[in-house]
Design a protein around this motif. Structure first.
Motif, PDB file in Angstrom:
ATOM      1  N   VAL A  50      -7.629   2.395   7.426  1.00 29.04           N
ATOM      2  CA  VAL A  50      -7.011   3.533   6.750  1.00 29.04           C
ATOM      3  C   VAL A  50      -5.998   2.969   5.757  1.00 29.04           C
ATOM      4  N   TYR A  51      -6.017   3.483   4.516  1.00 32.18           N
ATOM      5  CA  TYR A  51      -5.101   2.928   3.512  1.00 32.18           C
ATOM      6  C   TYR A  51      -4.625   4.028   2.564  1.00 32.18           C
ATOM      7  N   ILE A  52      -3.622   3.675   1.753  1.00 34.98           N
ATOM      8  CA  ILE A  52      -3.079   4.577   0.728  1.00 34.98           C
ATOM      9  C   ILE A  52      -3.686   4.169  -0.614  1.00 34.98           C
ATOM     10  N   GLY A  53      -4.258   5.140  -1.339  1.00 28.48           N
ATOM     11  CA  GLY A  53      -4.860   4.857  -2.630  1.00 28.48           C
ATOM     12  C   GLY A  53      -4.550   5.935  -3.645  1.00 28.48           C
ATOM     13  N   ASP A  54      -5.071   5.714  -4.877  1.00 28.13           N
ATOM     14  CA  ASP A  54      -4.862   6.707  -5.925  1.00 28.13           C
ATOM     15  C   ASP A  54      -6.022   7.700  -5.899  1.00 28.13           C
ATOM     16  N   ILE A  55      -6.103   8.563  -6.920  1.00 31.30           N
ATOM     17  CA  ILE A  55      -7.098   9.625  -6.945  1.00 31.30           C
ATOM     18  C   ILE A  55      -8.520   9.065  -6.989  1.00 31.30           C
ATOM     19  N   ASN A  56      -8.632   7.827  -7.513  1.00 26.47           N
ATOM     20  CA  ASN A  56      -9.960   7.212  -7.634  1.00 26.47           C
ATOM     21  C   ASN A  56     -10.345   6.413  -6.396  1.00 26.47           C
ATOM     22  N   GLY A  57      -9.457   6.327  -5.429  1.00 26.90           N
ATOM     23  CA  GLY A  57      -9.761   5.566  -4.219  1.00 26.90           C
ATOM     24  C   GLY A  57      -9.281   4.137  -4.274  1.00 26.90           C
ATOM     25  N   ASP A  58      -8.703   3.712  -5.409  1.00 22.76           N
ATOM     26  CA  ASP A  58      -8.196   2.343  -5.492  1.00 22.76           C
ATOM     27  C   ASP A  58      -6.938   2.208  -4.646  1.00 22.76           C
ATOM     28  N   GLN A  59      -6.913   1.176  -3.834  1.00 21.94           N
ATOM     29  CA  GLN A  59      -5.763   0.964  -2.975  1.00 21.94           C
ATOM     30  C   GLN A  59      -4.541   0.648  -3.822  1.00 21.94           C
ATOM     31  N   ILE A  60      -3.419   1.278  -3.492  1.00 22.68           N
ATOM     32  CA  ILE A  60      -2.144   0.985  -4.159  1.00 22.68           C
ATOM     33  C   ILE A  60      -1.538  -0.197  -3.429  1.00 22.68           C
ATOM     34  N   THR A  61      -1.331  -1.287  -4.193  1.00 29.94           N
ATOM     35  CA  THR A  61      -0.975  -2.550  -3.543  1.00 29.94           C
ATOM     36  C   THR A  61       0.522  -2.838  -3.564  1.00 29.94           C
ATOM     37  N   THR A  62       1.253  -2.290  -4.537  1.00 34.28           N
ATOM     38  CA  THR A  62       2.694  -2.612  -4.605  1.00 34.28           C
ATOM     39  C   THR A  62       3.485  -1.350  -4.900  1.00 34.28           C
ATOM     40  N   CYS A  63       4.758  -1.392  -4.511  1.00 33.03           N
ATOM     41  CA  CYS A  63       5.697  -0.316  -4.853  1.00 33.03           C
ATOM     42  C   CYS A  63       7.103  -0.836  -4.616  1.00 33.03           C
ATOM     43  N   THR A  64       8.084  -0.063  -5.065  1.00 31.75           N
ATOM     44  CA  THR A  64       9.496  -0.445  -4.913  1.00 31.75           C
ATOM     45  C   THR A  64      10.119   0.360  -3.785  1.00 31.75           C
ATOM     46  N   VAL A  65      10.743  -0.358  -2.861  1.00 36.49           N
ATOM     47  CA  VAL A  65      11.325   0.298  -1.684  1.00 36.49           C
ATOM     48  C   VAL A  65      12.248   1.439  -2.112  1.00 36.49           C
ATOM     49  N   GLY A  66      12.039   2.577  -1.494  1.00 32.87           N
ATOM     50  CA  GLY A  66      12.891   3.736  -1.758  1.00 32.87           C
ATOM     51  C   GLY A  66      12.327   4.697  -2.768  1.00 32.87           C
TER      52      GLY A  66
END
Length: 811
Positions: A50-66
């Motif tokens: 199970v993973y977090i992705g965008d509308i196209n199903g691509d996994q979101i790999t990075t983000c900024t804490v907060g």
């Protein structure tokens, strides 16, 4: 956390192209009660990851804490699902220990997120729902996962399985959601002893796929400067300032993300102490001078002796440790030992002399203290040892280099078989202030701080006895002030008898000098009476009076006190108080004197607006009462001691007529002490104005007579006239005596009408009322001929008479 490879990533992309849109359109999401998982053991359908992705199903790999991520979705891989339809999933979505719904809201209860996917189930990736309010760094987990499905041809649709063999979920482990790499770290300062703060850095990153690697950079002056493990890492610094610390996290797919934070490093404090030792044994004049360098101000100090100041003084011997704490809570300790010299002590070897000789000697030895030493003998000698001495007492003061002193006395005697003896009274009490009052009159000998000359010729008397087996050479005395507390002085008088061989005998007399004499007034309290009040000066006059008395004492000063609580305020600025003044000397001897201060007020107040008559005021009912009230309140006065009030004895205007009236009023001006003056004044309202007609009398003539109404018409005419008056009412009177009756109901009368107000002012007017008759009468039975009356002598006369009387008329 699930594994991800390049090959699998490509496969998922193909699956998304084939199935993603179809499955999304057939997916329903809701909150439902948990299905019964008892007995679920089929493994025909399995979840891969199970993973977090965008509308196209691509996994979101990075983000900024907060950061809150928008437009992100939760995806699930179905890794086993051959020949199945109508997939149904239930689970709790956990954010840490909190249950959340798909919108990120925390809730309490047992409802699960439920997802139904209608139609054929194949292996692939399915979009479950949009994640609302997901914040980067949050770690998500699916727990209590339940799966059910149907076999092809079933018409039940997605939901809790109708066949327990078509569900899986009884012992499924939690599934971690693959979240974006969110690098983060925390740090805590530590206080190293190398002069600068250190810090411990702890990884707090989340997300990423598979095995993660870490690359740290700790900034300038750091040791170590870099690290490639998760940590924690303890880092020391060789300089202060802002350090740029960076953490880069890379997962096994090669995706990476970094975070940089500025860490401020301060130096750590360093404490050093310079101590000053105690100068003399047993003293407490040691001191510590603390110097602190480095660290972040302000500092706080904690000494082992309890003090909290930087430097400490008045110290005795011992070990003193300080802990210095700077603003970063870093500490530095320092310890110093305060010492003292050994006790300064003396010893001697004395050589007595032959009787009457001068061959005595004293060999002095000194130890302890701090050398070198100086010597001062009572003979004036400054050497350590002295010789060539006669019989007597020799005293030496030894002083070391720190100023510490030791006094030693040595008595040399001549060879003699017996010491002389001396006896004096034990106690003597005298009246006086101090030792200066000791005289030959009250104490036999005057006061002397130095040894007296020989008094043997005057010594022997009752209670003053001295004897020796040989010859007494001299008797002397010396006084020492033993104590003084300001009122009682104690003097020890020591008598010494010396024989020819230098042998001595002593006895002491204690002389007590006590001050028991009362002080005396130099300015004795006296009454101050009949002071005329003056509010501007009364308080000061009273204060000056209280402070004006003084006294003296033969032994020192004498102070005046009093028990005044303030003037009694009887009226205005007056008042009186009897005060007890006490004159007390420094030894508590006192005398008292009562005196009274009185402020009186015998002065009458004065008019500032004196009562005056107000006369001939023309009446005006609308203003008379107010004018009278204003007149009563218009007078005022003043008084030098306070306020003055005006009173009067008015009972109200006498109401002579209408709105007029008069009253003589006595006005009294009284001050707060009852002094008063009076003044009479009269207020008069008069009325000299005539009333006026409001309906003036007018003639009424040529009234055609009507016997039925004439009298009423005349009466109405008489009453129809009226008038008014500015002071009150006005009444109309007339002199009518009635109509003259000239013919029938006719008549006339000239009437004088008088209009009179309540004060007798009046006016008159004449008018005439006339009733006339100009109308002919009319027949009611008109005369008619009567002929051919058959004569009848017996009735003719009567018939004729009746005919004459049968006719009548009317007016």
């Amino acid at each position: 956390m699930g594994m991800k490879t390049t090959h699998l990533k490509k496969l998922i992309f193909i699956v998304l192209l084939l199935y993603g849109n179809v499955m999304f359109s057939q997916t329903t999401v809701s909150m439902q009660a948990p299905c019964n998982i008892s007995g679920c053991g089929a493994q025909d359908v399995e979840i891969g990851r199970v993973y977090i992705g965008d509308i196209n199903g691509d996994q979101i790999t990075t983000c900024t804490v907060g950061d809150v991520l928008n437009d992100v979705y939760l995806y699930v891989d179905i890794s086993k699902a051959a020949s199945k339809i109508d997939l149904y999933m239930q689970f709790y979505l956990m954010n840490g220990s909190d249950k959340i719904d798909k919108d990120g809201n925390v809730y309490v209860g047992n409802q699960k997120i439920s997802i139904g996917i209608s139609g054929s189930i194949t292996t692939g990736t399915y979009q479950m729902f949009e994640l609302i309010n997901y914040t980067c760094g949050e770690e998500l987990t699916l727990t209590d996962v339940y799966l059910s499905w149907q076999t092809p041809g079933s018409v039940v649709g997605p939901g809790c399985a109708t066949q327990q063999s078509k569900c899986s979920g009884e012992n499924l482990p939690p599934i971690d959601v693959q979240t974006p790499i969110a690098p983060d770290f925390t740090f805590v300062y530590n206080c190293e002893n190398n002069g600068f703060q250190g810090a411990t850095f702890t990884n707090a990153s989340t997300g990423g796929d598979g095995v993660l690697t870490y690359q740290w950079s700790f900034g300038t002056g750091s040791s170590p400067s870099v690290a490639n493990t998760e940590g924690p890492h303890i880092v020391q610094y060789t300089s202060s300032g802002t350090k740029t610390v960076t953490l880069t996290v890379t997962d096994e797919d090669g995706d990476f993300n970094s975070i940089t934070k500025n860490v401020v490093i301060d130096s750590t404090p360093l404490a050093s102490i310079i101590g000053t030792n105690v100068k003399c044994n047993g003293g407490s004049d040691g001191a510590v001078d603390l110097t602190v360098t480095g660290g972040k101000t302000p500092y706080t100090y904690s000494w082992s002796s309890g003090e909290t100041t930087e430097d400490i003084n008045n110290l005795s011997i011992g070990s003193y440790t300080v802990t210095v704490t700077d603003a970063n809570n870093c500490t530095s300790n320092a310890t110093i030992e305060i010492t003292e010299p050994t006790v300064l002590s003396t010893s001697y070897l004395a050589s007595d002399l032959s009787c009457g000789g001068s061959d005595g000697a004293i060999d002095l030895s000194v130890s302890g203290g701090t050398a070198p030493y100086t010597y001062l003998w009572n003979t004036g000698a400054t050497t350590e040892d002295i010789s060539g001495l006669t019989a007597g007492t020799y005293t030496v003061t030894v002083t070391d280099t720190n100023g510490c002193q030791q006094v030693e006395s040595v008595t040399l005697i001549s060879n003699d078989n017996e010491d002389p003896t001396i006896s004096v009274p034990e106690m003597l009490s005298i009246e006086g202030c101090n030792e200066d009052d000791i005289s030959s009159l009250n104490s036999r000998y005057p006061f002397s701080l130095t040894e007296s000359s020989d008094i043997k010729d005057s010594f022997f008397a009752t209670d003053y006895i001295a004897s020796d087996d040989g010859t007494i050479v001299s008797i002397t005395y010396i006084d020492v002030v033993a104590s003084y507390n300001g009122c009682i002085t104690t003097v020890t008088r020591t008598f010494t008898v010396t024989d020819t061989c230098g042998k001595k005998g002593t006895d002491t007399l204690i002389i007590t000098i006590t001050d028991t004499t009362n002080p005396t007034w130099t300015n004795e309290p006296m009454d101050m009476t009949s002071v005329e009040c003056d509010p501007s000066t009364n308080a000061q006059a009273f204060s000056d009076w209280l402070a004006s008395f003084s006294g003296t004492d033969s032994c020192g000063t004498a102070a005046v006190t009093h028990n005044s609580t303030g003037l009694s305020d009887d009226c205005g600025g007056t008042g009186s108080e009897t005060v007890t003044f006490t004159l007390t000397d420094e030894c508590g001897n006192s005398i008292t004197k009562d005196a009274t201060f009185t402020i009186i007020d015998t002065t009458d107040p004065t008019w500032t607006n004196e009562p005056m008559d107000m006369t001939s005021v023309e009446c005006d009912p609308s203003t008379n009462a107010q004018a009278f009230s204003d007149w009563l309140a218009s007078f005022s006065g003043t008084d030098s001691c306070g306020t003055a009030a005006v009173t009067h004895n008015s009972t109200g205007l006498s109401d002579d007529c209408g709105g007029t009236g008069s009253e003589t009023v006595t006005f009294t001006l009284t001050d707060e002490c009852g002094n008063s003056i009076t003044k009479d004044a009269t207020f008069t309202i008069i009325d000299t104005t005539d009333p006026t007609w409001t309906n003036e009398p007018m003639d009424m003539t040529s009234v055609e007579c009507d016997p039925s109404t004439n009298a009423q018409a005349f009466s109405d005419w008489l009453a129809s006239f009226s008038g008014t008056d500015s002071c009150g009412t006005a009444a109309v009177t007339h002199n009518s005596t009635g109509l003259s009756d000239d013919c029938g109901g006719t008549g006339s009368e000239t009437v004088t009408f008088t209009l009179t107000d309540e004060c007798g002012n009046s006016i008159t007017k004449d008018a005439t009322f006339t009733i006339i008759d100009t109308t002919d009468p009319t027949w009611t039975n008109e005369p008619m001929d009567m002929t051919s009356v058959e004569c009848d002598p017996s009735t003719n006369a009567q018939a004729f008479s009746d005919w004459l009387a049968s006719f009548s008329g009317n007016r």
